[in-house]
Design an enzyme around this catalytic site. Structure first.
Site, PDB file in Angstrom:
ATOM      1  N   ASN A  90      -3.088  -5.123  13.489  1.00 26.43           N
ATOM      2  CA  ASN A  90      -4.525  -4.819  13.500  1.00 26.43           C
ATOM      3  C   ASN A  90      -5.268  -5.596  14.584  1.00 26.43           C
ATOM      4  O   ASN A  90      -6.421  -5.980  14.418  1.00 26.43           O
ATOM      5  CB  ASN A  90      -5.162  -5.046  12.123  1.00 26.43           C
ATOM      6  CG  ASN A  90      -4.837  -3.932  11.151  1.00 26.43           C
ATOM      7  OD1 ASN A  90      -4.658  -2.786  11.553  1.00 26.43           O
ATOM      8  ND2 ASN A  90      -4.748  -4.251   9.869  1.00 26.43           N
ATOM      9  N   THR A 142       0.844  -1.193   0.000  1.00 25.42           N
ATOM     10  CA  THR A 142       0.000   0.000   0.000  1.00 25.42           C
ATOM     11  C   THR A 142       0.877   1.240   0.000  1.00 25.42           C
ATOM     12  O   THR A 142       1.782   1.361   0.821  1.00 25.42           O
ATOM     13  CB  THR A 142      -0.897  -0.041   1.260  1.00 25.42           C
ATOM     14  OG1 THR A 142      -1.841  -1.096   1.073  1.00 25.42           O
ATOM     15  CG2 THR A 142      -1.615   1.274   1.490  1.00 25.42           C
ATOM     16  N   TYR A 158      -7.541  -7.828   8.106  1.00 21.46           N
ATOM     17  CA  TYR A 158      -8.644  -7.220   7.354  1.00 21.46           C
ATOM     18  C   TYR A 158      -9.844  -8.171   7.330  1.00 21.46           C
ATOM     19  O   TYR A 158      -9.828  -9.209   7.994  1.00 21.46           O
ATOM     20  CB  TYR A 158      -8.138  -6.784   5.967  1.00 21.46           C
ATOM     21  CG  TYR A 158      -7.058  -5.723   6.135  1.00 21.46           C
ATOM     22  CD1 TYR A 158      -7.382  -4.462   6.653  1.00 21.46           C
ATOM     23  CD2 TYR A 158      -5.714  -5.998   5.883  1.00 21.46           C
ATOM     24  CE1 TYR A 158      -6.398  -3.507   6.882  1.00 21.46           C
ATOM     25  CE2 TYR A 158      -4.725  -5.033   6.109  1.00 21.46           C
ATOM     26  CZ  TYR A 158      -5.081  -3.793   6.609  1.00 21.46           C
ATOM     27  OH  TYR A 158      -4.114  -2.845   6.858  1.00 21.46           O
ATOM     28  N   ASN A 209      -3.358 -10.079   7.641  1.00 20.56           N
ATOM     29  CA  ASN A 209      -3.112  -8.781   8.287  1.00 20.56           C
ATOM     30  C   ASN A 209      -4.313  -8.108   8.942  1.00 20.56           C
ATOM     31  O   ASN A 209      -4.372  -6.883   9.043  1.00 20.56           O
ATOM     32  CB  ASN A 209      -2.455  -7.807   7.282  1.00 20.56           C
ATOM     33  CG  ASN A 209      -1.062  -8.262   6.878  1.00 20.56           C
ATOM     34  OD1 ASN A 209      -0.489  -9.137   7.535  1.00 20.56           O
ATOM     35  ND2 ASN A 209      -0.520  -7.700   5.812  1.00 20.56           N
ATOM     36  N   HIS A 214      -6.851 -11.147  -0.374  1.00 19.27           N
ATOM     37  CA  HIS A 214      -6.147 -10.696   0.840  1.00 19.27           C
ATOM     38  C   HIS A 214      -6.876 -11.271   2.061  1.00 19.27           C
ATOM     39  O   HIS A 214      -7.873 -10.726   2.514  1.00 19.27           O
ATOM     40  CB  HIS A 214      -6.140  -9.168   0.878  1.00 19.27           C
ATOM     41  CG  HIS A 214      -5.191  -8.567   1.878  1.00 19.27           C
ATOM     42  ND1 HIS A 214      -4.586  -9.284   2.879  1.00 19.27           N
ATOM     43  CD2 HIS A 214      -4.729  -7.292   2.009  1.00 19.27           C
ATOM     44  CE1 HIS A 214      -3.804  -8.477   3.590  1.00 19.27           C
ATOM     45  NE2 HIS A 214      -3.877  -7.269   3.077  1.00 19.27           N
TER      46      HIS A 214
HETATM   47  C1  LIG Z   1       4.504   0.259   3.174  1.00 14.64           C
HETATM   48  C2  LIG Z   1       3.897  -1.108   3.321  1.00 14.64           C
HETATM   49  C3  LIG Z   1       2.675  -1.371   2.744  1.00 14.64           C
HETATM   50  C4  LIG Z   1       2.107  -2.646   2.828  1.00 14.64           C
HETATM   51  N1  LIG Z   1       0.917  -2.901   2.190  1.00 14.64           N
HETATM   52  C5  LIG Z   1       0.418  -4.166   2.148  1.00 14.64           C
HETATM   53  C6  LIG Z   1      -0.724  -4.459   1.362  1.00 14.64           C
HETATM   54  O1  LIG Z   1      -1.291  -3.612   0.671  1.00 14.64           O
HETATM   55  N2  LIG Z   1      -1.183  -5.747   1.381  1.00 14.64           N
HETATM   56  C7  LIG Z   1      -0.555  -6.726   2.112  1.00 14.64           C
HETATM   57  O2  LIG Z   1      -0.995  -7.877   2.086  1.00 14.64           O
HETATM   58  N3  LIG Z   1       0.545  -6.461   2.841  1.00 14.64           N
HETATM   59  C8  LIG Z   1       1.054  -5.221   2.857  1.00 14.64           C
HETATM   60  N4  LIG Z   1       2.223  -4.968   3.539  1.00 14.64           N
HETATM   61  C9  LIG Z   1       2.990  -6.085   4.098  1.00 14.64           C
HETATM   62  C10 LIG Z   1       4.044  -6.531   3.061  1.00 14.64           C
HETATM   63  O3  LIG Z   1       3.414  -7.121   1.924  1.00 14.64           O
HETATM   64  C11 LIG Z   1       5.026  -7.576   3.649  1.00 14.64           C
HETATM   65  O4  LIG Z   1       4.341  -8.721   4.062  1.00 14.64           O
HETATM   66  C12 LIG Z   1       5.808  -6.986   4.817  1.00 14.64           C
HETATM   67  O5  LIG Z   1       6.383  -5.741   4.472  1.00 14.64           O
HETATM   68  C13 LIG Z   1       6.932  -7.925   5.274  1.00 14.64           C
HETATM   69  O6  LIG Z   1       7.812  -8.199   4.197  1.00 14.64           O
HETATM   70  P1  LIG Z   1       9.268  -7.475   4.093  1.00 14.64           P
HETATM   71  O7  LIG Z   1       9.993  -7.847   5.356  1.00 14.64           O
HETATM   72  O8  LIG Z   1       9.896  -8.070   2.867  1.00 14.64           O
HETATM   73  O9  LIG Z   1       9.050  -6.004   3.997  1.00 14.64           O
HETATM   74  C14 LIG Z   1       2.779  -3.681   3.522  1.00 14.64           C
HETATM   75  C15 LIG Z   1       4.011  -3.399   4.134  1.00 14.64           C
HETATM   76  C16 LIG Z   1       4.585  -2.142   4.030  1.00 14.64           C
HETATM   77  C17 LIG Z   1       5.931  -1.888   4.654  1.00 14.64           C
END
Ligand SMILES: Cc1cc2nc3c(=O)[nH]c(=O)nc-3n(C[C@H](O)[C@H](O)[C@H](O)COP(=O)(O)O)c2cc1C
Length: 369
Positions: free
Chosen positions: A236, A25, A181, A179, A176
């Site tokens: 959440n 996001t 939702y 997290n 989705h």
């Molecule tokens: C800025 C940001 C936005 C995110 N938006 C979403 C999202 O839209 N949908 C989702 O399932 N997870 C979202 N996440 C979680 C990421 O998809 C991911 O699972 C999380 O960052 C952990 O992975 P990483 O350690 O590689 O960053 C978001 C995480 C971050 C940091």
């Protein structure tokens, strides 16, 4: 031995590598109307070297929105906006799935149709702060429990959104279910205390997620549908009394449906990537649940080059999903393959704004030039 840089068969698609871009996001859709635009297309096209891009979470309906400037997939203008994105990604040689999103109680009346209160499985207010439509942060409002008779309408909204995603030129969709939702709120007993056929037993709590999966698979075919889950995630305000039993059941059900992939988030990455702390002692969801799903298994959360190479070599996951590192490294697969240094991400520009922290992270080749 399988490598992170090998191709991967996903249903009838062939991914060029196993470095997947996570749904992220960024709250930069065009206003008014939450419509993807040229800047979003440029951002995604820059990242087309990923084996697969999973789009940022995208609301299936106005009721499903919970943050300002997140894109939707329920109006004709949004479908046209997404077409700019999918065309740009395809032109750059990439593949992209759309993440279908309904936030449930993680919303505010300022986002809701007619200023109504957010909806949830049960009227349980999450702790924490919500983003209002004008970017203020306030405590959550008490949500309203959905009537049993409203749930078929929500499944229909997912199905319509899946059809819209097809019309917009995506290669598939991800449900989705993670997290905290709406679908996760139904799954976990900390947020679902219903006494109808969508609450109580694990079978009942999983019903909405499985109905949604079946509905979108009718549009796309089972191989073009993925489902994202986050067992043990506390983001959440989520909790469940028996995550092993719950998520084993869900994954077995998804496995029987032969969907394209299951996508699990490792709970060691805190606040769904909203925090830099790493919980090393968190249970490993790929170790716990991989055996319950026979198809393609994607793993996300706290991956580095080292542990990503290892998890694929050991066969604990078929592909690795990178979030924050893909924000700051548009050419992440190439950098990982050649073991090049990585750009650091700037948390201050994760959400909202324009080019800065979005399309201006350098490619390795640019830096060297
Ligand atoms: C800025 C940001 C936005 C995110 N938006 C979403 C999202 O839209 N949908 C989702 O399932 N997870 C979202 N996440 C979680 C990421 O998809 C991911 O699972 C999380 O960052 C952990 O992975 P990483 O350690 O590689 O960053 C978001 C995480 C971050 C940091």
């Amino acid at each position: 031995m399988t490598s992170l840089f090998d191709t991967l068969k996903l249903g009838d698609l062939e991914l060029k590598n196993r470095v997947i871009m996570a749904p992220l996001t960024r709250m930069r859709s065009g206003q008014p109307g939450n419509i993807p635009h040229a800047l979003n297309a440029e951002y995604y096209a820059q990242r087309a070297s990923a084996g697969l891009i999973i789009s940022e979470a995208t609301q299936i309906s106005q009721q499903g929105q919970g943050y300002p400037a997140t894109p939707g997939i329920h109006s004709p203008e949004q479908v046209a906006g997404w077409k700019l994105v999918t065309d740009a990604v395809h032109k750059a040689g990439g593949k992209i799935f759309l993440q279908l999103w309904h936030v449930g109680r993680i919303s505010h009346s300022s986002h809701q149709p007619n200023g109504g209160v957010p909806v949830a499985p049960s009227a349980i207010t999450p702790s924490g702060m919500v983003f209002t439509a004008d970017w203020k942060q306030l405590p959550y409002e008490p949500p309203r429990a959905l009537e049993n008779s409203e749930l078929a309408g929500i499944v229909a909204d997912y199905k319509k959104a899946a059809q819209n995603a097809k019309d917009a030129g995506f290669d598939g969709v991800e449900v989705h279910g993670a997290n905290g939702y709406l679908l996760d709120q139904f799954l976990q007993d900390g947020s679902n205390q219903r006494s109808d056929n969508y609450g109580g037993s694990i079978e009942n709590r999983a019903r909405l997620l499985l109905e949604v999966t079946d509905a979108v698979a009718e549009v796309w075919g089972k191989g073009r549908v993925g489902v994202r889950l986050s067992p043990y995630g506390t983001f959440n305000d989520m909790s469940d009394g028996d995550p092993i039993a719950l998520f084993t059941y869900v994954l077995e059900q998804l496995s029987a449906r032969q969907i394209g992939y299951a996508h699990l988030i490792e709970p060691r990455s805190t606040s769904a990537g909203g925090n830099d702390a790493v919980l090393e002692e968190a249970p490993s969801t790929s170790a716990l649940f991989r055996k319950s799903f026979k198809g393609v298994f994607l793993s996300a959360g706290g991956y580095t080059r080292e542990n990503a190479l290892e998890v694929v070599e050991k066969g604990e996951a078929d592909a690795v999903v990178f979030g924050r590192l893909f924000i700051s490294n548009p050419d992440l697969p190439e950098r990982l393959k050649a073991n090049l240094p990585l750009n650091r991400y700037d948390r201050a520009t994760f959400y909202g704004g324009a080019e800065k922290g979005y399309t201006d992270y350098p490619f390795a080749a640019e830096k060297a030039a």
